[in-house]
Design a protein around this motif. Sequence first.
Motif, PDB file in Angstrom:
ATOM      1  N   TRP A   8     -12.164 -24.615  -7.245  1.00 63.12           N
ATOM      2  CA  TRP A   8     -11.748 -25.307  -6.019  1.00 63.12           C
ATOM      3  C   TRP A   8     -12.711 -25.220  -4.845  1.00 63.12           C
ATOM      4  O   TRP A   8     -12.603 -26.012  -3.913  1.00 63.12           O
ATOM      5  N   ILE A  22     -13.508 -27.166   0.150  1.00 63.94           N
ATOM      6  CA  ILE A  22     -12.562 -27.393  -0.930  1.00 63.94           C
ATOM      7  C   ILE A  22     -13.059 -28.608  -1.707  1.00 63.94           C
ATOM      8  O   ILE A  22     -13.359 -29.646  -1.109  1.00 63.94           O
ATOM      9  N   ARG A  23     -13.165 -28.448  -3.006  1.00 62.55           N
ATOM     10  CA  ARG A  23     -13.720 -29.498  -3.879  1.00 62.55           C
ATOM     11  C   ARG A  23     -13.058 -30.850  -3.619  1.00 62.55           C
ATOM     12  O   ARG A  23     -11.847 -30.954  -3.492  1.00 62.55           O
ATOM     13  N   LEU A  52      -4.576 -31.709  -0.022  1.00 65.19           N
ATOM     14  CA  LEU A  52      -4.605 -30.294  -0.378  1.00 65.19           C
ATOM     15  C   LEU A  52      -3.328 -29.875  -1.089  1.00 65.19           C
ATOM     16  O   LEU A  52      -2.271 -30.474  -0.902  1.00 65.19           O
ATOM     17  N   GLU A  55      -2.716 -24.308  -4.347  1.00 64.33           N
ATOM     18  CA  GLU A  55      -3.791 -23.598  -5.052  1.00 64.33           C
ATOM     19  C   GLU A  55      -5.120 -23.687  -4.305  1.00 64.33           C
ATOM     20  O   GLU A  55      -5.941 -22.776  -4.389  1.00 64.33           O
ATOM     21  N   HIS A  56      -5.319 -24.742  -3.524  1.00 67.97           N
ATOM     22  CA  HIS A  56      -6.525 -24.828  -2.693  1.00 67.97           C
ATOM     23  C   HIS A  56      -6.514 -23.737  -1.629  1.00 67.97           C
ATOM     24  O   HIS A  56      -7.534 -23.091  -1.384  1.00 67.97           O
TER      25      HIS A  56
END
Length: 81
Positions: A8, A22-23, A52, A55-56
């Motif tokens: 991420w 964040i990816r 988002l 998990e991010h």
Amino acid sequence: MTDAINEWITIDPEVRGGKPCIRGTRITVYDVLEYLAGGMSEQEILADFPSLASEHLRAVLMFAAQRERRLAVGTPHEIAA
């Protein structure tokens, strides 16, 4: 733990000057940490940034904890830098 970070969090010199993001977004780790430190809840952040997911945010916290851990075991001149 590292898998979530690698999945991420990305660092690309062409995105936000190479800051960890964040990816798939231009949202930096620092941005999220600043929102949390400013009192925003996870739910508020997710509502403001629909791209988002929880998990991010966990990956951001893991990334920050891992970086802090590396600083804590570093030599004194590394910590000061």
